[in-house]
Design a protein around this motif. Structure first.
Motif, PDB file in Angstrom:
ATOM      1  N   PHE A 487       0.882  -1.360   0.218  1.00  0.00           N
ATOM      2  CA  PHE A 487      -0.200  -0.091  -0.208  1.00  0.00           C
ATOM      3  C   PHE A 487       0.910   1.322   0.056  1.00  0.00           C
ATOM      4  O   PHE A 487       1.980   1.242   0.446  1.00  0.00           O
ATOM      5  N   THR A 488       0.229   2.225  -0.458  1.00  0.00           N
ATOM      6  CA  THR A 488       1.280   3.500  -0.639  1.00  0.00           C
ATOM      7  C   THR A 488       0.946   4.643   0.368  1.00  0.00           C
ATOM      8  O   THR A 488       1.053   5.569   0.437  1.00  0.00           O
ATOM      9  N   GLY A 489      -0.185   4.415   1.363  1.00  0.00           N
ATOM     10  CA  GLY A 489      -0.632   5.436   2.509  1.00  0.00           C
ATOM     11  C   GLY A 489      -2.101   4.857   2.936  1.00  0.00           C
ATOM     12  O   GLY A 489      -2.429   3.766   3.004  1.00  0.00           O
ATOM     13  N   PRO A 490      -2.519   5.594   3.540  1.00  0.00           N
ATOM     14  CA  PRO A 490      -2.390   6.925   4.007  1.00  0.00           C
ATOM     15  C   PRO A 490      -1.525   7.182   5.010  1.00  0.00           C
ATOM     16  O   PRO A 490      -0.933   6.144   5.573  1.00  0.00           O
ATOM     17  N   ASP A 491      -1.479   8.477   5.273  1.00  0.00           N
ATOM     18  CA  ASP A 491      -0.359   8.875   6.313  1.00  0.00           C
ATOM     19  C   ASP A 491      -1.040   8.784   7.633  1.00  0.00           C
ATOM     20  O   ASP A 491      -1.968   9.292   8.166  1.00  0.00           O
ATOM     21  N   LEU A 492      -0.489   7.737   8.445  1.00  0.00           N
ATOM     22  CA  LEU A 492      -1.165   7.449   9.735  1.00  0.00           C
ATOM     23  C   LEU A 492      -1.293   8.312  10.669  1.00  0.00           C
ATOM     24  O   LEU A 492      -2.035   8.465  11.651  1.00  0.00           O
TER      25      LEU A 492
END
Length: 555
Positions: A487-492
């Motif tokens: 996965f490329t994200g999201p920013d946690l």
């Protein structure tokens, strides 16, 4: 003459009788009057955004208190949403009471109507329906059943029964007594003979030993026989500090334990299920005679076939066995003479770790050791599912096995956050820590709303490989491209902040140390820890390539 009261008020009467202070749930038409009455009388109702979270939280409440966990969901879709969490609670032997409602099916079910009983019983939980009985008395009966059998009970109270009035009859909390299966003379004699001839015996305690109150007796058994002493993962750290302690026995064993256990000629498991976790898929004890003792006859050979199965209460069996054993000086065990105890005493957790961290991500073993060094000593550790779970289990100690919550009993990720919330609400005081993967967090992200809204003092540490780590290793093992599991994200950090939760990223040991030390301990904090997801855990290597001995033990 006393005035009759509503069925939903009788349910709350029963909850008060049980001493229930918190109830988790998702409210709807099927339970809103009961929830309102519970809150009006001073009970703490913890609202969740998804029914799975409600059941998980009740599960955590039961695990950490040793008592009953209570939650409520509505009928139909509310109950179907809860099924995975309910199955996890069943597999964890958690006494959870789920209060729900139901609608008549009719000839052609519509709306929220569904045949609920088969759905619930398929999980292993018990389904009780209230029709003409006093709802309060029925709830007490359901609670007694959950506590006695150590499994969830779903109590269905249809709306018509909740709205009906009932006499305010007195209620009494159930007195749940432990049924002890006595030890048979032949079994005691067999064990005494096996220990008398064993040179490298091992005693492994599971939760059945804890439930029977046999912990000290089990330790004495190891001392009297010169045996190594270990536990299942679910009883982690019970004998920590004992000279014979090898820690968790099974896939999560440390390398020295694996080396020693391979020489065992007798392994006696007490109140342990002998799952693939404990026997390391059949390869951990290649030459040992395997004995399984459990109070439940159905547990014997349920997952692996022992050479000898004994149905008895663990404490009753061990206490009957101890007088039959020779003096320790006469025991033939060779572990001490061969230096096994000295090696265990000298071992340090980082002996076998070559840190693979770089400036952008942490070796997950290093991250776990940093947490162990930095967290308050009195901590409750809840671990989710995924490839990484062996690292916190091996490297983060807990002061008591009841303060370690293993949530992968059904193999479902995303259960730990709810369980950790329930534990933190029900047992304030210790530092509550949830170690979860990015995949598990994504599947339970709605529980962050509960954490923030209820100001639950929980430290959430995300071991983030931006992938489904277990699937990455399976794909690579099969020679397949692994992009579909990444996965490329999201920013946690930004996601957590969007929920109103304080959050920070820690990509180095120093940053992680500072983040943990900066946690106030009285409010939630999420730490996003980028980890090296390509490091293959030794326990997962056995998942990919099971030992050949597995076929000898399992059917």
């Amino acid at each position: 003459m006393s005035t009759e009261i509503t069925g939903y008020a009788r349910l709350v009467d029963a909850l008060e009788c049980l001493g229930t202070r918190e109830m988790f749930g998702v409210m709807g038409v099927g339970n809103m009057h009961m929830v309102g009455e519970f809150a009006k009388r001073g009970g703490r109702y913890v609202a969740t955004r998804h029914e799975a979270g409600a059941v998980n939280m009740a599960d955590g409440q039961a695990r950490t208190t040793g008592g009953l966990g209570v939650c409520t969901v509505i009928q139909g879709p509310g109950l179907t949403n809860a099924i995975t969490a309910l199955t996890t609670a069943v597999r964890s032997a958690s006494p959870v009471l789920v209060i729900t409602s139901e609608l008549p099916l009719g000839r052609r079910p519509a709306g929220q109507a569904i045949e609920q009983e088969p759905l619930v019983t398929a999980t292993g939980a018990t389904y009780l329906r209230v029709t003409d009985a006093d709802p309060g008395a029925a709830l007490i009966e359901a609670a007694e059943l959950a506590l006695r059998e150590r499994r969830p009970v779903v109590l269905s109270v249809p709306g018509a029964v909740q709205r009906r009035t009932w006499p305010p009859a007195p209620l009494a909390a159930p007195a749940v007594r432990l049924h002890r299966v006595p030890a048979a003379e032949a079994d005691v004699t067999l064990l005494a003979r096996l220990f008398a001839s064993a040179t490298h015996p091992v005693v492994v305690a599971g939760r059945g030993a804890q439930w029977s109150g046999a912990g000290d007796a089990v330790a004495e058994l190891a001392e009297r026989t010169g045996a190594l002493l270990g536990t299942t993962a679910l009883l982690k750290d019970r004998f920590r500090g004992h000279p014979a302690d090898v820690g968790v026995v099974g896939g999560f064993s440390h390398p020295l334990a694996r080396d020693l256990l391979g020489a065992a000629d007798l392994v006696v498991t007490l109140g342990a299920s002998l799952s693939v976790w404990t026997i390391a898929r059949g390869g951990l004890f290649p030459r040992a005679t395997l004995v399984q003792c459990d109070h439940d006859a159905d547990a014997i050979g349920g997952q692996a076939r022992p050479d000898h199965g004994i149905v008895a209460d663990v404490r009753a069996l061990v206490e009957a066995l101890l007088p039959r054993l020779p003096d320790p000086d006469e025991a033939p065990a060779r572990w001490a003479a061969e230096g096994a105890f000295d090696r265990l005493a000298a071992r340090k957790p980082d002996d076998d770790v070559v840190d693979g961290s770089d400036e952008d991500r942490l070796d997950p073993r290093t991250a776990a050791m940093v947490l162990d060094r930095t967290l308050p000593a009195d901590r409750v550790l809840t671990v989710d599912g995924g490839h990484y779970i062996g690292f916190p289990t091996e490297f983060i100690a807990v002061p008591d096995p009841r303060q370690y919550q293993f949530t992968l009993t059904f193999g479902a990720i995303g259960q730990a956050l709810g369980v950790a919330i329930g534990a933190a609400v029900a047992k304030p005081g210790p530092a509550h820590v949830c170690v979860i993967g990015d995949g598990g967090l994504a599947t339970s992200i709605a529980d962050l709303d509960t954490v923030v809204r209820e100001a639950v003092p929980l430290l959430i540490v995300v071991f983030n490989d931006m992938a489904y780590g277990a699937e990455i290793h399976h794909l690579r093992h099969e020679g397949l491209p692994d992009e579909i599991a990444r996965f490329t994200g999201p920013d946690l950090v930004e996601v957590a902040a969007g929920f109103g939760c304080d959050a920070r990223r820690a990509a180095t040991a120093t940053e992680l140390t500072d983040a943990v030390r900066g946690w106030s301990g009285d409010a939630p904090l999420l730490i996003d820890v980028p980890i090296d997801g390509l490091l293959l855990a030794h326990w997962y290597a056995e998942v990919l390539d099971p030992p050949r001995q597995l076929t000898r033990r399992t059917g």
